[in-house]
Design a protein around this motif. Structure first.
Motif, PDB file in Angstrom:
ATOM      1  N   GLU A   1      11.990  -0.211  -3.625  1.00  0.00           N
ATOM      2  CA  GLU A   1      12.495  -1.559  -3.366  1.00  0.00           C
ATOM      3  C   GLU A   1      13.838  -1.825  -4.052  1.00  0.00           C
ATOM      4  O   GLU A   1      14.378  -2.925  -3.946  1.00  0.00           O
ATOM      5  CB  GLU A   1      11.465  -2.599  -3.825  1.00  0.00           C
ATOM      6  N   GLY A   2      14.375  -0.843  -4.769  1.00  0.00           N
ATOM      7  CA  GLY A   2      15.662  -1.002  -5.431  1.00  0.00           C
ATOM      8  C   GLY A   2      15.615  -1.879  -6.666  1.00  0.00           C
ATOM      9  O   GLY A   2      16.644  -2.390  -7.118  1.00  0.00           O
ATOM     10  N   ALA A   3      14.418  -2.040  -7.250  1.00  0.00           N
ATOM     11  CA  ALA A   3      14.256  -2.932  -8.399  1.00  0.00           C
ATOM     12  C   ALA A   3      14.211  -2.189  -9.729  1.00  0.00           C
ATOM     13  O   ALA A   3      14.211  -2.826 -10.778  1.00  0.00           O
ATOM     14  CB  ALA A   3      12.973  -3.745  -8.239  1.00  0.00           C
ATOM     15  N   LEU A   4      14.161  -0.867  -9.682  1.00  0.00           N
ATOM     16  CA  LEU A   4      14.063  -0.087 -10.918  1.00  0.00           C
ATOM     17  C   LEU A   4      14.949   1.142 -10.815  1.00  0.00           C
ATOM     18  O   LEU A   4      14.815   1.935  -9.881  1.00  0.00           O
ATOM     19  CB  LEU A   4      12.606   0.341 -11.161  1.00  0.00           C
ATOM     20  N   ASP A   5      15.873   1.266 -11.755  1.00  0.00           N
ATOM     21  CA  ASP A   5      16.730   2.442 -11.866  1.00  0.00           C
ATOM     22  C   ASP A   5      16.282   3.190 -13.123  1.00  0.00           C
ATOM     23  O   ASP A   5      16.620   2.797 -14.237  1.00  0.00           O
ATOM     24  CB  ASP A   5      18.191   2.022 -11.971  1.00  0.00           C
ATOM     25  N   ILE A   6      15.484   4.240 -12.942  1.00  0.00           N
ATOM     26  CA  ILE A   6      14.890   4.924 -14.089  1.00  0.00           C
ATOM     27  C   ILE A   6      15.907   5.695 -14.916  1.00  0.00           C
ATOM     28  O   ILE A   6      15.639   6.025 -16.067  1.00  0.00           O
ATOM     29  CB  ILE A   6      13.734   5.859 -13.668  1.00  0.00           C
ATOM     30  N   HIS A   7      17.086   5.956 -14.356  1.00  0.00           N
ATOM     31  CA  HIS A   7      18.083   6.730 -15.094  1.00  0.00           C
ATOM     32  C   HIS A   7      19.142   5.865 -15.773  1.00  0.00           C
ATOM     33  O   HIS A   7      19.575   6.178 -16.878  1.00  0.00           O
ATOM     34  CB  HIS A   7      18.764   7.741 -14.172  1.00  0.00           C
ATOM     35  N   ASN A   8      19.546   4.768 -15.121  1.00  0.00           N
ATOM     36  CA  ASN A   8      20.672   3.989 -15.629  1.00  0.00           C
ATOM     37  C   ASN A   8      20.406   2.506 -15.788  1.00  0.00           C
ATOM     38  O   ASN A   8      21.309   1.766 -16.172  1.00  0.00           O
ATOM     39  CB  ASN A   8      21.890   4.175 -14.713  1.00  0.00           C
ATOM     40  N   GLY A   9      19.201   2.048 -15.469  1.00  0.00           N
ATOM     41  CA  GLY A   9      18.906   0.623 -15.571  1.00  0.00           C
ATOM     42  C   GLY A   9      18.976   0.132 -17.008  1.00  0.00           C
ATOM     43  O   GLY A   9      18.721   0.875 -17.953  1.00  0.00           O
ATOM     44  N   GLU A  10      19.308  -1.153 -17.156  1.00  0.00           N
ATOM     45  CA  GLU A  10      19.409  -1.742 -18.490  1.00  0.00           C
ATOM     46  C   GLU A  10      18.051  -1.978 -19.126  1.00  0.00           C
ATOM     47  O   GLU A  10      17.935  -2.027 -20.346  1.00  0.00           O
ATOM     48  CB  GLU A  10      20.194  -3.051 -18.434  1.00  0.00           C
ATOM     49  N   VAL A  11      17.006  -2.157 -18.308  1.00  0.00           N
ATOM     50  CA  VAL A  11      15.661  -2.371 -18.836  1.00  0.00           C
ATOM     51  C   VAL A  11      14.732  -1.260 -18.359  1.00  0.00           C
ATOM     52  O   VAL A  11      14.935  -0.653 -17.308  1.00  0.00           O
ATOM     53  CB  VAL A  11      15.076  -3.747 -18.424  1.00  0.00           C
TER      54      VAL A  11
ATOM     55  N   THR B   1       2.377   6.077 -10.735  1.00  0.00           N
ATOM     56  CA  THR B   1       3.085   6.527  -9.536  1.00  0.00           C
ATOM     57  C   THR B   1       3.217   5.401  -8.517  1.00  0.00           C
ATOM     58  O   THR B   1       4.286   5.191  -7.935  1.00  0.00           O
ATOM     59  CB  THR B   1       2.351   7.729  -8.911  1.00  0.00           C
ATOM     60  N   VAL B   2       2.146   4.660  -8.298  1.00  0.00           N
ATOM     61  CA  VAL B   2       2.157   3.573  -7.320  1.00  0.00           C
ATOM     62  C   VAL B   2       3.134   2.478  -7.737  1.00  0.00           C
ATOM     63  O   VAL B   2       3.966   2.035  -6.945  1.00  0.00           O
ATOM     64  CB  VAL B   2       0.731   3.011  -7.122  1.00  0.00           C
ATOM     65  N   VAL B   3       3.040   2.028  -8.964  1.00  0.00           N
ATOM     66  CA  VAL B   3       3.900   0.930  -9.423  1.00  0.00           C
ATOM     67  C   VAL B   3       5.357   1.346  -9.446  1.00  0.00           C
ATOM     68  O   VAL B   3       6.223   0.700  -8.845  1.00  0.00           O
ATOM     69  CB  VAL B   3       3.451   0.422 -10.819  1.00  0.00           C
ATOM     70  N   ASN B   4       5.665   2.427 -10.142  1.00  0.00           N
ATOM     71  CA  ASN B   4       7.067   2.824 -10.278  1.00  0.00           C
ATOM     72  C   ASN B   4       7.661   3.278  -8.950  1.00  0.00           C
ATOM     73  O   ASN B   4       8.827   2.996  -8.664  1.00  0.00           O
ATOM     74  CB  ASN B   4       7.216   3.893 -11.363  1.00  0.00           C
ATOM     75  N   GLY B   5       6.865   3.945  -8.121  1.00  0.00           N
ATOM     76  CA  GLY B   5       7.344   4.330  -6.788  1.00  0.00           C
ATOM     77  C   GLY B   5       7.724   3.113  -5.971  1.00  0.00           C
ATOM     78  O   GLY B   5       8.772   3.086  -5.312  1.00  0.00           O
ATOM     79  N   HIS B   6       6.893   2.077  -6.003  1.00  0.00           N
ATOM     80  CA  HIS B   6       7.186   0.846  -5.260  1.00  0.00           C
ATOM     81  C   HIS B   6       8.476   0.201  -5.769  1.00  0.00           C
ATOM     82  O   HIS B   6       9.341  -0.185  -4.975  1.00  0.00           O
ATOM     83  CB  HIS B   6       6.011  -0.138  -5.378  1.00  0.00           C
TER      84      HIS B   6
ATOM     85  N   PHE C   1       0.824  -1.212   0.000  1.00  0.00           N
ATOM     86  CA  PHE C   1       0.000   0.000   0.000  1.00  0.00           C
ATOM     87  C   PHE C   1       0.855   1.258   0.000  1.00  0.00           C
ATOM     88  O   PHE C   1       1.972   1.257   0.530  1.00  0.00           O
ATOM     89  CB  PHE C   1      -0.941   0.008   1.217  1.00  0.00           C
ATOM     90  N   GLN C   2       0.298   2.301  -0.603  1.00  0.00           N
ATOM     91  CA  GLN C   2       0.963   3.597  -0.667  1.00  0.00           C
ATOM     92  C   GLN C   2      -0.093   4.681  -0.581  1.00  0.00           C
ATOM     93  O   GLN C   2      -1.143   4.590  -1.234  1.00  0.00           O
ATOM     94  CB  GLN C   2       1.733   3.715  -1.988  1.00  0.00           C
ATOM     95  N   ASP C   3       0.169   5.718   0.207  1.00  0.00           N
ATOM     96  CA  ASP C   3      -0.744   6.864   0.294  1.00  0.00           C
ATOM     97  C   ASP C   3      -0.512   7.812  -0.871  1.00  0.00           C
ATOM     98  O   ASP C   3       0.630   8.017  -1.301  1.00  0.00           O
ATOM     99  CB  ASP C   3      -0.530   7.634   1.597  1.00  0.00           C
TER     100      ASP C   3
ATOM    101  N   ALA D   1      -3.571   3.466  -2.008  1.00  0.00           N
ATOM    102  CA  ALA D   1      -3.483   2.618  -3.199  1.00  0.00           C
ATOM    103  C   ALA D   1      -2.906   1.267  -2.827  1.00  0.00           C
ATOM    104  O   ALA D   1      -1.840   1.183  -2.215  1.00  0.00           O
ATOM    105  CB  ALA D   1      -2.611   3.290  -4.254  1.00  0.00           C
ATOM    106  N   GLY D   2      -3.626   0.201  -3.198  1.00  0.00           N
ATOM    107  CA  GLY D   2      -3.141  -1.156  -3.019  1.00  0.00           C
ATOM    108  C   GLY D   2      -2.552  -1.665  -4.321  1.00  0.00           C
ATOM    109  O   GLY D   2      -3.025  -1.316  -5.408  1.00  0.00           O
ATOM    110  N   LEU D   3      -1.524  -2.488  -4.225  1.00  0.00           N
ATOM    111  CA  LEU D   3      -0.819  -2.990  -5.401  1.00  0.00           C
ATOM    112  C   LEU D   3      -0.640  -4.501  -5.299  1.00  0.00           C
ATOM    113  O   LEU D   3      -0.378  -5.034  -4.219  1.00  0.00           O
ATOM    114  CB  LEU D   3       0.554  -2.309  -5.485  1.00  0.00           C
ATOM    115  N   ARG D   4      -0.778  -5.165  -6.444  1.00  0.00           N
ATOM    116  CA  ARG D   4      -0.481  -6.592  -6.530  1.00  0.00           C
ATOM    117  C   ARG D   4      -0.043  -6.902  -7.964  1.00  0.00           C
ATOM    118  O   ARG D   4      -0.251  -6.112  -8.879  1.00  0.00           O
ATOM    119  CB  ARG D   4      -1.693  -7.437  -6.155  1.00  0.00           C
TER     120      ARG D   4
END
Length: 145
Positions: free
Chosen positions: A53-63, A44-49, A17-19, A86-89
């Motif tokens: 969690e350290g799973a997405l690097d929007i500036h330098n990630g390979e994917v 916002t909810v998905v990418n923020g999460h 969850f995220q406010d 907001a709930g996420l799954r």
């Protein structure tokens, strides 16, 4: 013919969850949050999460994830100055794609005011060709199933 009308869901159907704070500009002329804002919240909810969690690097990630499908159902109005929870799954996890589902709740509400989904296809940043989900990303997504 069966009635497959979408129904609100309970909080227990979501894993994280995220406010979200509504803004004055989110309301439309009818006094409730305009439908286009909901899609912005989904992003916002998905990418923020994923970033937290350290799973997405929007500036330098390979994917990077490209949205290929999106949809939303509305059950009750939200409006400024509501606080939205907001709930996420994750509903589906493929080799290079994921279907995220997001439920939006009025602060303290037990059922979704709106729910929707979008599908990301993860692609190589340079070639824009589908790419296998990196291990860290896949691990974070598995926790949302």
């Amino acid at each position: 013919m069966s009635d497959n009308k979408p129904q609100p869901e309970r909080r227990s159907a979501y894993r994280a969850f995220q406010d979200i704070t509504t803004r004055w500009m989110d309301n439309d002329a009818y006094g409730h949050v305009n439908n286009v804002v909901y899609y912005s919240w989904f992003d916002t909810v998905v990418n923020g999460h994923l970033i937290r969690e350290g799973a997405l690097d929007i500036h330098n990630g390979e994917v990077i994830g490209l949205v290929v499908e999106t949809q939303c159902n509305y059950f009750a109005p939200l409006e400024f100055p509501d606080l939205v929870e907001a709930g996420l799954r994750v509903a589906h996890l493929g080799r290079s794609s994921v279907r995220y589902e997001v439920g939006l709740f009025a602060k303290g509400g037990e059922t979704t005011a709106a729910k929707g989904h979008f599908v990301h296809v993860y692609v190589d940043r340079a070639t824009r060709r589908p790419a296998e989900l990196p291990h860290k990303l896949k691990s974070v997504l598995e926790a949302l199933r």
